[in-house]
Design an enzyme around this catalytic site. Structure first.
Site, PDB file in Angstrom:
ATOM      1  N   GLU A  32       1.230  -1.920   0.093  1.00  0.00           N
ATOM      2  CA  GLU A  32      -0.212   0.482   0.219  1.00  0.00           C
ATOM      3  C   GLU A  32       0.693   1.313  -0.234  1.00  0.00           C
ATOM      4  OE1 GLU A  32      -2.180   2.841  -0.110  1.00  0.00           O
ATOM      5  OE2 GLU A  32      -3.673   1.017  -0.402  1.00  0.00           O
ATOM      6  N   LYS A  49     -20.556   9.113   3.513  1.00  0.00           N
ATOM      7  CA  LYS A  49     -21.334   9.053   4.297  1.00  0.00           C
ATOM      8  C   LYS A  49     -21.117   9.510   5.367  1.00  0.00           C
ATOM      9  CE  LYS A  49     -21.830   6.274   0.537  1.00  0.00           C
ATOM     10  NZ  LYS A  49     -20.815   6.901   0.441  1.00  0.00           N
ATOM     11  N   ALA A 266     -16.679  15.988 -11.093  1.00  0.00           N
ATOM     12  CA  ALA A 266     -17.288  15.415 -10.426  1.00  0.00           C
ATOM     13  C   ALA A 266     -17.916  13.869 -12.173  1.00  0.00           C
ATOM     14  CB  ALA A 266     -18.479  15.222  -9.435  1.00  0.00           C
ATOM     15  N   VAL A 267     -16.674  13.459 -13.238  1.00  0.00           N
ATOM     16  CA  VAL A 267     -17.139  13.014 -14.485  1.00  0.00           C
ATOM     17  C   VAL A 267     -16.546  11.520 -14.277  1.00  0.00           C
ATOM     18  CG1 VAL A 267     -17.196  15.133 -15.351  1.00  0.00           C
ATOM     19  CG2 VAL A 267     -15.153  13.692 -15.116  1.00  0.00           C
ATOM     20  N   VAL A 269     -14.587   7.893 -12.715  1.00  0.00           N
ATOM     21  CA  VAL A 269     -12.957   7.385 -12.812  1.00  0.00           C
ATOM     22  C   VAL A 269     -12.547   7.093 -13.264  1.00  0.00           C
ATOM     23  CG1 VAL A 269     -13.833   7.080 -10.251  1.00  0.00           C
ATOM     24  CG2 VAL A 269     -13.567   5.473 -11.398  1.00  0.00           C
ATOM     25  N   HIS A 447     -44.961  -5.146   9.048  1.00  0.00           N
ATOM     26  CA  HIS A 447     -45.489  -3.805   8.960  1.00  0.00           C
ATOM     27  C   HIS A 447     -45.767  -3.169  10.357  1.00  0.00           C
ATOM     28  CE1 HIS A 447     -48.421  -0.984   7.820  1.00  0.00           C
ATOM     29  NE2 HIS A 447     -48.877  -1.389   8.773  1.00  0.00           N
TER      30      HIS A 447
END
Length: 468
Positions: A32, A49, A266-267, A269, A447
């Site tokens: 990594e 999130k 934001a087109v 990756v 329900h």
């Protein structure tokens, strides 16, 4: 240093591949270059999130009177960003723990394939070393796509990484692209008080979704105060003044100027496949992705590729399954297990977008089902007819289901509304089990819940709806 398996990249594809390989008895190393967990945990799925949750809480405060509660409050933008980073850091530390637990060696640096069974690791300070293994898994992920006429400078024209850690909240923002990344950030910043404008090249926002989902999200976003231009493209940006001036071409060819503090590109990756040893070792690529077979093997035996650098959907959960399948295929070849892994059905992969209202879908859209030649039955259940949705004050949206009219085959499910990303798994499992409409109708749903919507939409498709 010799291993059985080396994994290059520790994102949501790489670290599950490493863990599964270790579980199957392989000696494993993972390489990594930045932070364990990759983009998803550190700069993607998880921290976004956290930002969305802060925006949700602020929305609750702003509309608390709707629930009979008098609450006031202001948002603290730097604190919102700080909380998001804290959540990401905690998750990354969790992956560190999992590596230790599964006895996986973590090697920090940049990995490059140097021949069959060899990987060169370049550390941050520039030192290099070669490590060897029988199998290699390439899990190098992707990064924000950059358009030629929308170069990112990291300050006024930014990608998703910068959007997560802006030091000051912008008063206005233009978001170019309305896929998951674009509409999620649109919700966060608009909720916090930034004036948001979306520019989408195609004819509708969230263009991969069913057309009715796109229309509903556009309606809800305009209600929230977000300005939307479809069939439009940003031709150029001028960052010479205080803010940004974007020249936007409309469908009729005319131009307009949009001004904002910041432009978020934001087109989509693009795969990270440069300088990792593909060409030198005959690992074939096509359209910027590494070619793999159904078990994730590249054109060179013993070398696998998974996740965003391969042709499947660029989704964390897809990468995880691909990584696990790669490990299990190696184990099958080494006679550690007796069966081949279950091949991924890419038409049964759920897609989730965590804007408000949320979007979740799986399988065929209505248009795609018709184009595939199916005679279909379509059912919809609006959440305004749901007792649970009314009680929760979240009646926006609907559930839409698509069945083959002849056999009742569950072709597709599309949802927009509160918490629908938690509901879509039922449709995924149902389709995996080849469940028919008849079986869904006869499976008792609890329900009051939002999940009743799936059963009610199915009933609507067959003219048996009770609550609409």
């Amino acid at each position: 240093m010799a291993y059985d398996v080396i994994v290059i990249g520790s994102g949501p594809g790489g670290y599950p591949a490493a863990i599964r390989a270790s579980q199957l008895g392989f000696k494993v190393a993972i390489i990594e270059k930045e932070s364990l967990g990759g983009i998803c945990l550190n700069w993607g799925c998880i921290p976004t999130k956290a930002l969305i949750k802060s925006a949700n809480v602020y929305d609750y405060i702003k509309h608390s009177a709707n629930y009979g509660i008098n609450a006031t409050g202001t948002q603290d933008f730097p604190a919102v960003i700080q909380r998001s980073r804290g959540v990401a850091d905690k998750m990354s530390k969790g992956v560190q723990f999992l590596m230790k637990k599964n006895k996986i060696d973590v090697i920090m640096g940049t990995g490059k394939v140097k021949g069959k069974g060899k990987v060169e690791v370049t550390a941050a300070e520039g030192t290099k070393k070669i490590i060897e293994s029988k199998y290699i898994v390439i899990a190098t992920g992707g990064r924000s796509r950059e358009l030629p006429n929308l170069k990112q400078d990291g300050k006024k024209v930014i990608g998703y990484r910068e959007a997560m850690v802006l030091p000051v909240q912008p008063k206005s923002m233009i978001i170019v692209g309305s896929g998951a990344i674009g509409v999620e950030f649109a919700y966060v910043y608009n909720s916090m008080g930034t004036k948001v404008t979306i520019v989408e090249f195609l004819s509708r926002i969230v263009p991969v979704e069913d057309e009715e989902i796109s229309k509903e999200l556009e309606k809800q976003y305009k209600k929230q105060g977000i300005e939307i231009f479809t069939n439009a493209s940003v031709e150029s940006v001028d960052t010479s003044d205080n803010g940004v001036k974007a020249q936007v071409k409309k469908q009729d060819g005319s131009m307009m100027t949009l001004e904002a503090d910041i432009v978020l590109s934001a087109v989509g990756v693009v795969a990270n496949i440069e300088n990792i040893g593909l060409e030198e070792n005959g690992i074939k690529t096509e359209k910027g992705k590494i070619i793999v077979d159904k078990y994730q093997q590249t054109t060179i035996p013993g070398i696998y590729a998974i996740g965003d650098c391969t042709p499947g959907q660029a989704l964390a959960h897809v990468a995880s399954k691909e990584g696990i399948n790669a490990a299990e295929h190696m184990a099958y070849l080494e006679k550690k297990i007796a069966h081949l892994p279950d091949v991924i059905d890419y038409n049964n992969v759920p897609g989730c977008t965590y804007c408000t209202p949320e979007i979740a879908s799986v399988g065929y859209t209505e248009k795609a089902a018709k184009e595939a030649g199916y005679d279909i039955k379509v059912g919809k259940f609006p959440f305004i007819a749901s007792g649970k949705a009314s009680a929760a004050g979240a009646t926006e949206g609907f559930v839409k289901v698509i069945f083959d009219a002849k056999y009742g085959e569950f072709l597709g499910c599309h949802m927009i509304g509160a918490n629908v990303t938690e509901m879509i798994a039922e449709a995924v499992v149902a389709r995996k089990l080849e469940t028919t409409a008849h079986e869904i109708l006869n499976a008792i749903h609890p329900h009051p819940t939002m999940s009743e919507g799936l059963k009610e939409a199915t009933a609507a498709a067959y003219g048996e709806a009770i609550d609409i």
